[in-house]
Design an enzyme around this catalytic site. Sequence first.
Site, PDB file in Angstrom:
ATOM      1  N   ASP A   1       0.821  -1.213   0.000  1.00 48.75           N
ATOM      2  CA  ASP A   1       0.000   0.000   0.000  1.00 48.75           C
ATOM      3  C   ASP A   1       0.851   1.257   0.000  1.00 48.75           C
ATOM      4  OD1 ASP A   1      -2.477  -1.035  -0.238  1.00 48.75           O
ATOM      5  OD2 ASP A   1      -3.039  -0.882   1.860  1.00 48.75           O
TER       6      ASP A   1
ATOM      7  N   ASP B   1      -9.318  -3.715   1.594  1.00 49.07           N
ATOM      8  CA  ASP B   1      -9.228  -3.207   2.962  1.00 49.07           C
ATOM      9  C   ASP B   1     -10.298  -3.804   3.859  1.00 49.07           C
ATOM     10  OD1 ASP B   1      -7.093  -1.514   2.394  1.00 49.07           O
ATOM     11  OD2 ASP B   1      -8.429   0.026   1.610  1.00 49.07           O
TER      12      ASP B   1
END
Length: 297
Positions: A222, A268
């Site tokens: 990320d 997520d």
Amino acid sequence: MAEQADVVALTNDSNDTVLSGRDTASFEGLLLAYCSLLVMALIPIYFGARRSVYFHDNLKQRGESASEKITAKDAAMFPLYASVGLFALYIFFRYLSKDYVNLLLNIYFFGLGVGALTRVTSILVELIAPASVLSPLACYNLLLEQRNHHGSKEEMFRLEFNVVDVGLCVVAIIVGVVYFITKHWILNNLFGICFAFTAIELISLQSVPVGCILLLGLFFYDIFWVFATEVMVTVAKSFEAPIKLVFPMDFLESGIYGSNFSLLGLGDIVLPGSHGYPNICYFLFVCRNICCSAVSL
């Protein structure tokens, strides 16, 4: 002086829009959007985790094991596979027609979405409808087998369904067609939540250390793709498929017709939820998204 102040304010608003890549939103709009995304994310995590326990207990009772179990090797290699796929999508969107790429992806996700929505609604019907109504219905099995080198048959795919499931599938197809035509954010979220629920239900980790390896790898994944390059943002904005949950930050002004969206990727949601330890995952999930929101603003 007043005119000059108005010009300066307008210039600052324009600069904020250019830097953030989206229109400015009110504090109330941001708060509503982020709270709504959080609630929508926690729903599939909680119910998907509970359903996952039920699903894997049934497998153990039948003497079977989960086919979708993430091992330590899978966890270590997942950020690499995800990076290759993400960058490939970035190249496609950068150098090919976005309309054609999205058409192919939408056809693929149409099938997945119909299956996920049918499964979720079927589970809801089982919970709501009394057993006396469902038990008399005839059940059907769709079985796919292959012969191994010893000559014996091995089961590759099994699907059990009844008349209610067929009806729910038809409804899911209609909803999918409406989404395919309108691309409305509410239907996008409906399919996204069903995707997340189904993934959390079916996918399991081999152990807690495997989950730690996976989260650690995706932490750096990320950081690199979101903050060091434009790849993740470009793909997220170009990908017109229900792989993310969205909520309009201008909902208070425009209602369901808002167009200034805040988004949250399904990764997520699915990855914290698949660990099977909701309290820790909720904490990590909330902290991570608060930090990302602060940086983006």
